[in-house]
Design a protein around this motif. Structure first.
Motif, PDB file in Angstrom:
ATOM      1  N   GLN A 135       1.700   9.647  -5.571  1.00 28.88           N
ATOM      2  CA  GLN A 135       2.235  10.960  -5.227  1.00 28.88           C
ATOM      3  C   GLN A 135       3.235  11.420  -6.282  1.00 28.88           C
ATOM      4  OE1 GLN A 135       3.862  10.617  -1.296  1.00 28.88           O
ATOM      5  NE2 GLN A 135       1.835  10.613  -0.274  1.00 28.88           N
ATOM      6  N   GLN A 184       0.914   4.362  -2.717  1.00 27.29           N
ATOM      7  CA  GLN A 184       0.725   5.764  -2.354  1.00 27.29           C
ATOM      8  C   GLN A 184       1.888   6.614  -2.853  1.00 27.29           C
ATOM      9  OE1 GLN A 184       0.214   5.607   1.919  1.00 27.29           O
ATOM     10  NE2 GLN A 184      -2.032   5.421   1.772  1.00 27.29           N
ATOM     11  N   ARG A 219       0.822  -1.211   0.000  1.00 26.61           N
ATOM     12  CA  ARG A 219       0.000   0.000   0.000  1.00 26.61           C
ATOM     13  C   ARG A 219       0.857   1.262   0.000  1.00 26.61           C
ATOM     14  NH1 ARG A 219      -4.597   1.488   4.553  1.00 26.61           N
ATOM     15  NH2 ARG A 219      -5.213   3.517   3.640  1.00 26.61           N
ATOM     16  N   ASP A 220       1.933   1.249   0.825  1.00 30.46           N
ATOM     17  CA  ASP A 220       2.790   2.430   0.906  1.00 30.46           C
ATOM     18  C   ASP A 220       3.441   2.734  -0.442  1.00 30.46           C
ATOM     19  OD1 ASP A 220       2.187   2.730   3.569  1.00 30.46           O
ATOM     20  OD2 ASP A 220       3.923   1.559   4.263  1.00 30.46           O
TER      21      ASP A 220
END
Length: 409
Positions: free
Chosen positions: A12, A8, A4-5
Motif C-alpha cells: 500500500q 500488505q 501478511r499484514d
C-alpha cells in the motif's frame, strides 16, 4: 518477515508513493547496471589482450638465424649463420630433459593452384610438434605426422581461408594442389585463433621442402616446446644454455648478439601476465568505485525517504507501534525494493553485454562479459548496504517522540 499484514502495508505504501519508490529503485538498478557494464567492458579489454598475445602456446622458445656482427676464430663478421638438421639432433640429445618437442621451420611464399583457382600463400615446412606451438585446431582430416617427415611425403594441411579460396564449399581432403610445380595431397584443414593471416597458410613436411630445395638439409628456424613444469626460472636457464651451445657450435663470439636470435615466450608471458594483472586491478577498482557510488546514492535516497515519512512514523508510534516494528517495516520495504531493482539492473546489464559481442573490437573490446557470480555478489552487497542505509535513519526516526514527529514539516 512473513507477516501478511506487514506485506500488505508495504505494498500500500509503495502504491501510494510511486515516484518515491521509482526513484529509490532506479538508483539501485542504475548502480548495478553501470557496474555490470563497466566490469564487462574491462573483461572485454582483457579478452582482446589475450587474443593478441596469448593465442599461441606459452611454453615456447623460438630460435632464428642471423648474421654475425663480430669476427671470431678466423671467421669474419657479417657471416650468415646456417641451421641444419644436425642442429635438431644435437639439441634433442643435449637438452632432452627440458623439452616436450622441437619443430624446425622453413618459410616460403609461393603460388598455390587448384584447377583454375590460384593465389599466393605462406608455406610453412614444419614437423608435427608445430601443431602444438601454434595451437592449430583441425577442422577436417589430420596434421603432419612423423611418418610424413621421415618419408618426405608430399602431403599438405591447408588453412580454413585457403580452403575457402581454392575449394569453396567443397571438401578438399584427398584433392591435389600445385605447390611450386609439385603436386601435394591435401590431408587436413585447420583453423587458428591467431586470425586470418594464420589461416592463409599451408603446412608441409620440412623434409619434403628440403627435397624440393635440391635435397638440402638447411633450416630457417626452429621452435622448442619446453616442459611447463620447469617454470619461468627453468625456462630462462634453458634459454641461456641453449644460446651458449649454439654459439659454440656455430663459432659465434660470446658477446655477439646478432648471430642468433632467441625469443623465449616464458619471458614475454611473465610480462603479459603482469600487464593482465594490472588490467584486472583496474577493472576491480572501477567495479568497486561504481559500487561505492551506488551505495552513496542509496544512502542519500533512504535518508530522504525516512525524513519524508517522519510524520507518518509519528502517527504509527502514537497508535501504539513500537520502535522495533517501525524499523522492521522500513527495513523490509527497503530490502524488497533494493532486491527487485538490483536484479533488474543486473539482468539488463548482462543482456546489453551479450548483445555487444564483437561489435566493439575496433575499440579493442572483444566479447565483454561478467561472471554471474560476480554480478550476483555485487547485487547482494548493494542490497546489504541498502538495508544498512535504511536502518540508520529509521533507527533515528524511531527514537523521536510521537509529538515531535507529528510537528515535523
Amino acid at each position: 518477515m512473513f507477516n501478511r499484514d506487514r506485506w500488505q502495508e508495504i505494498f500500500q505504501t509503495i502504491s501510494k508513493n510511486k515516484l518515491r519508490t521509482f526513484l529509490s529503485g532506479f538508483t539501485v538498478a542504475l548502480g548495478i547496471f553501470i557496474f555490470v557494464i563497466l566490469f564487462g567492458l574491462g573483461n572485454g579489454l582483457k579478452n582482446t589482450f589475450e587474443s593478441f598475445f596469448l593465442n599461441d602456446a606459452t611454453n615456447l622458445i623460438w630460435v632464428y638465424r642471423g648474421r654475425t656482427s663480430m669476427p671470431y676464430k678466423g671467421f669474419k663478421s657479417n657471416r650468415q649463420i646456417e641451421f641444419k638438421n644436425d642442429d635438431i639432433a644435437d639439441i634433442k640429445y643435449n637438452f632432452g630433459m627440458y623439452m616436450d618437442y622441437i619443430s624446425p621451420g622453413i618459410n616460403r611464399n609461393q603460388k598455390i593452384k587448384y584447377k583454375n583457382e590460384y593465389n599466393n600463400y605462406s608455406i610453412q615446412a614444419i614437423a608435427p610438434g608445430y601443431q602444438f606451438a601454434e595451437k592449430v585446431y583441425l577442422m577436417e582430416g589430420r596434421f603432419i605426422n612423423e611418418d610424413d617427415t621421415q618419408n618426405q611425403e608430399k602431403y599438405t594441411v591447408i588453412g580454413r581461408l585457403v580452403r575457402d579460396d581454392l575449394f569453396g564449399k567443397k571438401s578438399p581432403l584427398g584433392e591435389y594442389v600445385d605447390v611450386g610445380g609439385s603436386m601435394f595431397k591435401v590431408i587436413g584443414v585447420f583453423q587458428d585463433d591467431g586470425g586470418d593471416n594464420e589461416e592463409r597458410r599451408i603446412y608441409i613436411p620440412y623434409t619434403t621442402r628440403q627435397l624440393m630445395d635440391k635435397n638440402t638439409d638447411k633450416l630457417d628456424q626452429f621452435v622448442i616446446g619446453f616442459k611447463p613444469e620447469i617454470g619461468y626460472t627453468g625456462a630462462m636457464m634453458f634459454e641461456e644454455k641453449l644460446r651458449q651451445f649454439l654459439k659454440d657450435k656455430h663459432q659465434i663470439h660470446p658477446d655477439d648478439r646478432r648471430g642468433i636470435f632467441i625469443r623465449n615466450v616464458a619471458d614475454n608471458l611473465q610480462q603479459n601476465q603482469q600487464f593482465a594483472s594490472v588490467l584486472q586491478i583496474i577493472v576491480t577498482f572501477v567495479g568497486l568505485g561504481t559500487l561505492m557510488a551506488g551505495i552513496i546514492g542509496i544512502s542519500n535516497i533512504m535518508v530522504f525517504v525516512v525524513k519524508e515519512r517522519t510524520k507518518e512514523l509519528g502517527i504509527r508510534k502514537a497508535l501504539g507501534a513500537t520502535p522495533r516494528s517501525v524499523i522492521a517495516m522500513i527495513l523490509q520495504e527497503s530490502i524488497f525494493i533494493t532486491t527487485i531493482a538490483g536484479y533488474i539492473g543486473l539482468f539488463a546489464g548482462i543482456l546489453i553485454l551479450n548483445s555487444l559481442g564483437v561489435t566493439l573490437e575496433d575499440y579493442f573490446i572483444k566479447n565483454p562479459y561478467i561472471d554471474m557470480q560476480t554480478g550476483i555478489f555485487a547485487t547482494v552487497i548493494l542490497i546489504i548496504f541498502g538495508a544498512i542505509a535504511g536502518y540508520i535513519p529509521a533507527r533515528r526516526a524511531a527514537r523521536i517522540k510521537p509529538i515531535v514527529a507529528l510537528r515535523d514539516e
